[in-house]
Motif scaffolding. Structure first.
Motif, PDB file in Angstrom:
ATOM      1  N   ASP A  52      27.971  25.648  77.499  1.00 56.48           N
ATOM      2  CA  ASP A  52      27.241  26.254  78.256  1.00 56.48           C
ATOM      3  C   ASP A  52      27.320  26.636  79.633  1.00 56.48           C
ATOM      4  O   ASP A  52      26.994  27.770  79.946  1.00 56.48           O
ATOM      5  CB  ASP A  52      25.847  25.520  77.914  1.00 56.48           C
TER       6      ASP A  52
ATOM      7  N   LYS B  21      19.484  25.059  79.036  1.00 50.64           N
ATOM      8  CA  LYS B  21      19.435  23.678  79.131  1.00 50.64           C
ATOM      9  C   LYS B  21      20.299  23.047  80.463  1.00 50.64           C
ATOM     10  O   LYS B  21      19.985  22.101  81.100  1.00 50.64           O
ATOM     11  CB  LYS B  21      20.619  23.247  78.275  1.00 50.64           C
TER      12      LYS B  21
ATOM     13  N   ARG C 168      27.068  20.815  76.330  1.00 44.26           N
ATOM     14  CA  ARG C 168      26.842  21.899  77.510  1.00 44.26           C
ATOM     15  C   ARG C 168      27.905  22.066  78.481  1.00 44.26           C
ATOM     16  O   ARG C 168      28.001  23.167  79.072  1.00 44.26           O
ATOM     17  CB  ARG C 168      25.429  20.833  78.053  1.00 44.26           C
TER      18      ARG C 168
END
Length: 715
Positions: free
Chosen positions: A252, A438, A248
């Motif tokens: 991300d 997320k 992440r």
């Protein structure tokens, strides 16, 4: 709405429209004088009659269908006629759809069918079970911190668009001058060059500032997310793979931060460009402008279909990427186990499967993007051909010059792209920001790792009290690991926790350093609950050395002074000497500056254990916890540790060990069985009772009796 329902509704509307228009066509010759007097109002009257027929038929034969289809189908023709009459005052007179060519009827119903398809496609978030993956307001709020940089970028954006808009206009004027025989003048050529160079310069400044804002945003978001994760409790980290969190942060967050400045850049540039170029296009030819804008509703439908599909694939790709990273990390971190069981080929197969899944999704995204681009370019080309054909007729009629037509075509090529980008900016932003779903979930998660209170006394005795403590781990809340446990640790004494594996010894240590909060009862330090102490103060006064110490990449010195801001060389060497580590450190070529490698992989287990003990001792803790800290030490290291424990003065020491020599060296022993206290006293007193403590000594290594197998250590 299902595809079958869409087809049924579209066919119903077409049949009703054919009946209504056929009836109106029979009345047109009779009402011709009145229709000529009404003019444009006749087209709106026809639209009203068609709308009433569509609504009535829809309620009777297709209840629950979208009413917007009837509105679009009935009002599109008069709206087009009205705009044409306003923009082209001397153009053709308005006509009824009932008397128009069949192609106009096919066009209106084709556009309506496209609208129905766009209506049926789930919104960019509904495909994933949410209305919106990330609210636009949150994305803009995320970027607002960089408003000075974004403001300067917007200024250069306006200047770049002005130059980009004026360039084709000056080019068209130069072509008209050449056609009229005047030839290009120095001023005309200089103006064309100035607009192009200025546009390029300002565009470069705009792009550079947006890139700067993107980099700053990425840095701040990564720091914010990492800091937020550090405040979560241990249960969160136990339930979330480390590789997932790493992915992440690595994947991300950059995608999310790329989406915000990039979308702002593209949206503002497209908006200003469309407004500027659109004004020039209307001034050159209103009729051609209307034709050029025919592609907008078609692109809307195609892009909505693509966006909904792309978001699902994008999220699946991100999950597959995180899974691939998890496979790699697990294999590397457990390489010794892999080698022990010859599992290299199995790990290769796991990695190949995960990588193939990720690449398959990437290829699918690329193929669908290629198909969308192909259809979009085909529609754009068809509209350009239509505009060129009508432009040819205007040239023959003399209503437009060659230079103006060339300028219009140059504008159309740019406006087509910018209109498409502007119309779908919101959907594209949400599609890109699917990566941030997320990230925002983690940022919205309330910090559960309580960092403590504010109590930080100048002096601390180190008197610890476990007062009727019961505890169960969050993952197994129904299973109590500790049940009504009560005992005390006195300053200046060494208290040993003894018991079989799984009796709750390490859980007591975890509660004492506030890894967890007791489910019932209290853990007190000098009569004050641990949660009332200031976080940094408590963890400097209470230090833990575990059975499997963790070292970080860096030097030996870095690991010893980890978490300390003011620690001199003298304190580091004294702690290393007390831990029995100074000898082997001094024998190294670089001494305390020796790099330990990832997780201390360059050192032996005993050397890592000694450095971990030194890391605890350098803090001069009031309470020291040694949880099986002697398991990896050799005889010399164990003797050094025993001497240090005995000479620790007023320090409180909690010793968790299976070693009989260390147990016998303790001042007091607390015996645990299945999470409860069954014996307390000095080693001599407990030996004389010949109870659980005596049985433990017989089971301990080095006494000739095997340790109880099959029970998890310390839980």
């Amino acid at each position: 709405m299902a595809l079958l329902s869409i087809v049924r509704l579209a066919c119903l509307l077409l049949l009703v429209d054919l009946v209504v228009l056929a009836a109106l066509a029979q009345l047109v010759p009779v009402l011709a004088p009145a229709l000529a007097w009404l003019g444009l109002a006749a087209a709106w009257l026809e639209a009203g009659l068609r709308l009433l027929a569509f609504i009535a038929a829809g309620r009777l034969l297709a209840p629950g269908g979208p009413r917007g289809a009837a509105v679009v189908l009935s009002l599109t023709p008069p709206t087009f006629l009205t705009l044409r009459s306003l923009l082209v005052p001397y153009g053709a007179a308005p006509a009824l759809l009932a008397t128009a060519a069949p192609a106009w009827l096919a066009l209106t119903h084709g556009a309506t069918t496209a609208v129905l398809l766009a209506w049926a496609v789930p919104a960019p978030g509904a495909a994933m079970g949410t209305k919106s993956p990330v609210a636009v307001g949150r994305l803009l709020a995320l970027a607002w911190a960089e408003w000075p940089v974004l403001g300067a970028a917007f200024l250069f954006l306006v200047l770049a668009v002005l130059g980009e808009t004026a360039g084709p206009y000056c080019t068209g004027k130069a072509l008209d001058a050449i056609r009229q025989g005047d030839g290009p003048t120095t001023f005309t050529i200089g103006l064309v060059l100035a607009t192009d160079l200025g546009s390029s310069l300002f565009a470069g400044c705009r792009g550079g500032l947006f890139t700067l804002a993107q980099a700053r945003l990425k840095l701040s978001t990564c720091h914010r997310l990492f800091s937020h994760l550090m405040l979560q409790d241990l249960a969160f980290f136990q339930g979330t793979p480390a590789a997932d969190l790493s992915a992440r942060l690595a994947n991300d967050v950059p995608l999310l931060c790329n989406a915000v400045p990039s979308s702002v850049n593209v949206a503002l540039r497209s908006l200003v460009t469309v407004l500027g170029l659109g004004g020039f296009m209307v001034g050159l030819s209103p009729h051609l402008t209307l034709l050029a804008l025919l592609e907008v509703p078609l692109i809307i439908t195609m892009r909505k279909v693509y966006d909904a599909r792309y978001q699902v694939l994008q999220q699946a790709k991100l999950d597959a990427t995180a899974n691939t990273a998890a496979v790699v990390q697990e294999a590397i971190s457990s390489i010794e186990t892999v080698r022990t069981f010859a599992g290299e080929e199995e790990e290769e197969r796991r990695h190949s499967r995960a990588l193939a899944k990720m690449l398959e999704l990437k290829d699918q995204i690329d193929v669908e993007w290629a198909l969308f681009t192909l259809v979009w370019r085909a529609v754009q080309l068809a509209v350009q051909v239509l505009v060129l054909w009508h432009g040819h007729w205007q040239l023959r009629e003399g209503t437009i010059t060659t230079g103006s037509l060339v300028t219009f075509l140059l504008y159309q090529a740019k406006v087509g792209l910018h209109v498409q980008t502007l119309v779908f900016g919101h959907g594209d932003l949400l599609s890109k920001a699917a990566a941030g779903r997320k990230v925002f979930e983690y940022l919205d998660r309330e910090p559960t790792g309580d960092t403590g209170g504010t109590w930080a006394p100048a002096t601390l005795r180190g008197h610890v009290t476990f007062q009727h403590v019961s505890f169960a781990y969050p993952m197994c809340a129904e299973h109590l690991v500790l049940q009504d446990v009560s005992f005390e640790l006195h300053p200046g004494e060494v208290t040993a926790l003894a018991g079989l594996n799984g009796s709750g010894k390490s859980t007591c240590a975890g509660l004492l350093v506030r890894f967890y909060e007791p489910g019932a009862g209290e853990v007190l330090l000098d009569g004050v609950p641990l949660r009332d102490y200031e976080h940094h103060y408590l963890h400097r006064q209470v230090a833990l050395v575990g059975q499997e110490p963790v070292l970080f990449s860096g030097t030996i010195r870095d690991n010893i002074i980890f978490g300390l801001k003011d620690c001199g060389e003298k304190e580091v060497r004294a702690a290393a000497a007390a831990a029995g580590a100074l000898g082997f450190i001094s024998a190294l070529d670089q001494g305390f500056d020796t790099d330990v490698g990832e997780k201390g992989g360059q050192l032996s287990a005993g050397e890592k254990q000694r450095i971990a003990i030194a890391r605890a001792l350098v803090r001069r803790p009031t309470v020291l916890i040694l949880d099986e800290a002697t398991s990896a030490l050799d005889g010399e290291g164990e003797v050094a540790l025993q001497q240090w424990v005995r000479s620790s003065g007023a320090r409180t020491v909690l010793l968790i060990t299976h070693c009989p020599r260390m147990l016998e060296a303790a001042d007091r022993v607390v015996v645990l069985e299945r999470g409860t206290v069954v014996e307390m006293g000095t080693p001599a007193e407990l030996r004389s009772c010949r109870g659980p403590y005596s049985r433990l000594l017989q089971r301990s290594p080095g006494t000739g009796q095997p340790e109880n197998p099959g029970v998890g250590y310390g839980e």
